[in-house]
Scaffold this active site. Sequence first.
Site, PDB file in Angstrom:
ATOM      1  N   ARG A 104     -51.390  86.460  -7.244  1.00  0.00           N
ATOM      2  CA  ARG A 104     -49.376  86.145  -7.668  1.00  0.00           C
ATOM      3  C   ARG A 104     -49.740  84.743  -8.441  1.00  0.00           C
ATOM      4  O   ARG A 104     -50.998  84.166  -8.245  1.00  0.00           O
ATOM      5  CB  ARG A 104     -48.842  85.707  -6.556  1.00  0.00           C
ATOM      6  CG  ARG A 104     -48.725  87.260  -6.112  1.00  0.00           C
ATOM      7  CD  ARG A 104     -47.699  86.888  -4.737  1.00  0.00           C
ATOM      8  NE  ARG A 104     -47.474  87.940  -4.104  1.00  0.00           N
ATOM      9  CZ  ARG A 104     -48.438  88.592  -3.540  1.00  0.00           C
ATOM     10  NH1 ARG A 104     -49.416  88.746  -3.058  1.00  0.00           N
ATOM     11  NH2 ARG A 104     -47.667  90.216  -2.631  1.00  0.00           N
ATOM     12  N   HIS A 129     -50.997  90.783 -10.109  1.00  0.00           N
ATOM     13  CA  HIS A 129     -51.405  91.610 -10.897  1.00  0.00           C
ATOM     14  C   HIS A 129     -51.852  92.219 -12.309  1.00  0.00           C
ATOM     15  O   HIS A 129     -52.044  92.674 -12.574  1.00  0.00           O
ATOM     16  CB  HIS A 129     -51.947  92.598 -10.245  1.00  0.00           C
ATOM     17  CG  HIS A 129     -52.103  92.718  -8.252  1.00  0.00           C
ATOM     18  ND1 HIS A 129     -53.052  91.702  -8.533  1.00  0.00           N
ATOM     19  CD2 HIS A 129     -52.100  93.164  -7.464  1.00  0.00           C
ATOM     20  CE1 HIS A 129     -53.305  91.937  -6.815  1.00  0.00           C
ATOM     21  NE2 HIS A 129     -52.705  92.811  -6.594  1.00  0.00           N
ATOM     22  N   HIS A 205     -58.835  96.847  -6.696  1.00  0.00           N
ATOM     23  CA  HIS A 205     -58.415  96.526  -5.825  1.00  0.00           C
ATOM     24  C   HIS A 205     -58.661  98.300  -4.694  1.00  0.00           C
ATOM     25  O   HIS A 205     -57.746  98.471  -4.570  1.00  0.00           O
ATOM     26  CB  HIS A 205     -56.976  96.974  -6.412  1.00  0.00           C
ATOM     27  CG  HIS A 205     -55.702  96.248  -5.473  1.00  0.00           C
ATOM     28  ND1 HIS A 205     -55.748  96.946  -4.566  1.00  0.00           N
ATOM     29  CD2 HIS A 205     -54.917  94.966  -5.488  1.00  0.00           C
ATOM     30  CE1 HIS A 205     -55.063  96.188  -4.013  1.00  0.00           C
ATOM     31  NE2 HIS A 205     -53.703  94.836  -4.270  1.00  0.00           N
ATOM     32  N   TYR A 207     -58.699 100.743  -2.329  1.00  0.00           N
ATOM     33  CA  TYR A 207     -58.678 100.248  -0.141  1.00  0.00           C
ATOM     34  C   TYR A 207     -59.916 101.523   0.665  1.00  0.00           C
ATOM     35  O   TYR A 207     -59.339 102.208  -0.014  1.00  0.00           O
ATOM     36  CB  TYR A 207     -56.464 101.510  -0.446  1.00  0.00           C
ATOM     37  CG  TYR A 207     -55.227 100.243  -0.782  1.00  0.00           C
ATOM     38  CD1 TYR A 207     -55.640 100.267  -2.435  1.00  0.00           C
ATOM     39  CD2 TYR A 207     -54.846  99.905  -0.046  1.00  0.00           C
ATOM     40  CE1 TYR A 207     -54.693  99.470  -3.021  1.00  0.00           C
ATOM     41  CE2 TYR A 207     -53.345  99.433  -0.594  1.00  0.00           C
ATOM     42  CZ  TYR A 207     -53.523  99.306  -1.416  1.00  0.00           C
ATOM     43  OH  TYR A 207     -51.758  98.904  -2.078  1.00  0.00           O
ATOM     44  N   ASP A 275     -52.969  89.636   4.479  1.00  0.00           N
ATOM     45  CA  ASP A 275     -52.002  89.363   2.733  1.00  0.00           C
ATOM     46  C   ASP A 275     -53.136  87.902   2.797  1.00  0.00           C
ATOM     47  O   ASP A 275     -51.999  87.227   2.272  1.00  0.00           O
ATOM     48  CB  ASP A 275     -51.200  89.865   2.434  1.00  0.00           C
ATOM     49  CG  ASP A 275     -51.293  90.500   1.156  1.00  0.00           C
ATOM     50  OD1 ASP A 275     -51.657  90.161  -0.105  1.00  0.00           O
ATOM     51  OD2 ASP A 275     -50.143  90.649   0.477  1.00  0.00           O
ATOM     52  N   GLN A 315     -59.425  88.275  -1.239  1.00  0.00           N
ATOM     53  CA  GLN A 315     -58.245  88.499  -0.445  1.00  0.00           C
ATOM     54  C   GLN A 315     -58.105  89.310   0.732  1.00  0.00           C
ATOM     55  O   GLN A 315     -58.507  90.726   0.151  1.00  0.00           O
ATOM     56  CB  GLN A 315     -56.738  88.931  -1.828  1.00  0.00           C
ATOM     57  CG  GLN A 315     -55.294  89.598  -1.053  1.00  0.00           C
ATOM     58  CD  GLN A 315     -54.808  88.155  -1.319  1.00  0.00           C
ATOM     59  OE1 GLN A 315     -55.109  86.774  -1.692  1.00  0.00           O
ATOM     60  NE2 GLN A 315     -53.518  88.263  -0.544  1.00  0.00           N
ATOM     61  N   GLU A 342     -61.030  92.432  -1.810  1.00  0.00           N
ATOM     62  CA  GLU A 342     -60.679  92.096  -3.492  1.00  0.00           C
ATOM     63  C   GLU A 342     -61.485  90.428  -3.239  1.00  0.00           C
ATOM     64  O   GLU A 342     -60.562  89.152  -3.118  1.00  0.00           O
ATOM     65  CB  GLU A 342     -59.046  91.894  -3.803  1.00  0.00           C
ATOM     66  CG  GLU A 342     -57.865  92.680  -3.562  1.00  0.00           C
ATOM     67  CD  GLU A 342     -56.890  93.087  -3.472  1.00  0.00           C
ATOM     68  OE1 GLU A 342     -56.381  91.538  -3.959  1.00  0.00           O
ATOM     69  OE2 GLU A 342     -56.190  92.935  -2.401  1.00  0.00           O
TER      70      GLU A 342
HETATM   71  C1  GLA Z   1     -52.322  92.421  -3.417  1.00  0.00           C
HETATM   72  C2  GLA Z   1     -51.462  91.434  -3.013  1.00  0.00           C
HETATM   73  C3  GLA Z   1     -50.307  92.661  -2.453  1.00  0.00           C
HETATM   74  C4  GLA Z   1     -49.485  93.669  -2.422  1.00  0.00           C
HETATM   75  C5  GLA Z   1     -50.504  94.388  -3.244  1.00  0.00           C
HETATM   76  C6  GLA Z   1     -50.914  96.230  -3.641  1.00  0.00           C
HETATM   77  O1  GLA Z   1     -53.729  92.785  -2.152  1.00  0.00           O
HETATM   78  O2  GLA Z   1     -52.112  90.305  -1.955  1.00  0.00           O
HETATM   79  O3  GLA Z   1     -49.060  91.096  -1.620  1.00  0.00           O
HETATM   80  O4  GLA Z   1     -48.826  93.422  -3.288  1.00  0.00           O
HETATM   81  O5  GLA Z   1     -51.382  93.822  -3.950  1.00  0.00           O
HETATM   82  O6  GLA Z   1     -49.834  96.548  -2.923  1.00  0.00           O
END
Ligand code: GLA
Length: 377
Positions: A104, A129, A205, A207, A275, A315, A342
């Site tokens: 952010r 992002h 990114h 998952y 997060d 992150q 991340e």
């Molecule tokens: C990142 C952000 C989260 C979310 C994801 C995507 O990890 O920190 O808050 O926005 O990306 O959904």
Amino acid sequence: MRNRHSVLFSSVIAATLLASTQAYGESEHFGKTADGQDVEVYTLKNESGAIVKLITLGATLTEMHVPDKDGKSADVVLGFDDVAGYQSEDNQYFGVTVGRVANRIAKGKFSLNGKDYTLAVNNEPNHLHGGVKRSLDKVIWKAKEVKTKLGVGVRFTYTSPDGEEGYPGKLNVSVTYILSNNRNSVRISYTAKTDQPTPVNLTNHSYFNLAGAGSKTVLGHTLTIAADKYTPTDDTLIPTGKIESVEGTDLDFREPTRIGKRIKSLDDTAAIGYDHNYVLTRQDVKAGELAVAARLRDPKSGRILVVRTTEPGIQFYSGNFLKDQKGKGGKAYAHRSALCLETQHYPDSINHPNFPSVVLKPGETYKHVCVYSFTAK
Ligand code: GLA
């Protein structure tokens, strides 16, 4: 003569041995974007049973197949079967390259060299992002196969014009993924060069669910993060600027801890779970060198992921916003059914002079390496 023969013979043996342990790669057409651009998919395989797939849309890691403790393979990353999936609202940055600035930026505003910049606010009230239409996850990258001593891979390149998504300067970016020949490890190396000072913070990114993408939850996975500190945030997930100890908080992962153990206490926070940006300890590791950042283990499959990076932060995002969307093979991706680790600079660094700088200047080269290594026991 005899000498020449034995040299020839040993080089034939060497070549055969090399060929049998070498990873290989190939590319195919994956599909077309909504506006008719071609998307290619590259497949990498090695002799230790790993298969990796990458697409030119967003320089995205779409598949990562690795064996469990019994040698049974599963795809451990979320994704979609087609381009339409990747371009849909359901795509929450699955496997993509994020940039120009991952994470952010407060209210989408920053100043650089006395000039004010305004970026898209796409995560009320902040910029997230890299923007909306032309962030690095949404563009088509050029791709080229590469072979190194380590393994084979793909080098993606993209030139982001001056002013794209509101960022200053023309940015030449590259992301290279290499699958190791004889270890189930993917090395992601980023570089960037600019012609004007500009903020840069790239990441991947992916998952992960080590039981296989589409498995119900990651709450049973055990996580360790090599960090004593983190950057606390306000209720819009923007850092307050403080750097605080994890000691005595639900964020302490210095010892292997089940993700589900304390997550409930974070239900009612702005993050609705984990997060958070962790400040990596990097003890005795020089800047620019790889340090272990995190270790994740799924007790059932025995799969282990170790994350190493040159970056100062990571992150940890526990998939709180996953919404049961259907991914590869029609499997639903439930709330907290995958997590992201991340590697990056801290969020909103451009507005926090006390954080390591994300400003790239002309003549400098941005460099970042992240290695995701998989084993099982
Ligand atoms: C990142 C952000 C989260 C979310 C994801 C995507 O990890 O920190 O808050 O926005 O990306 O959904």
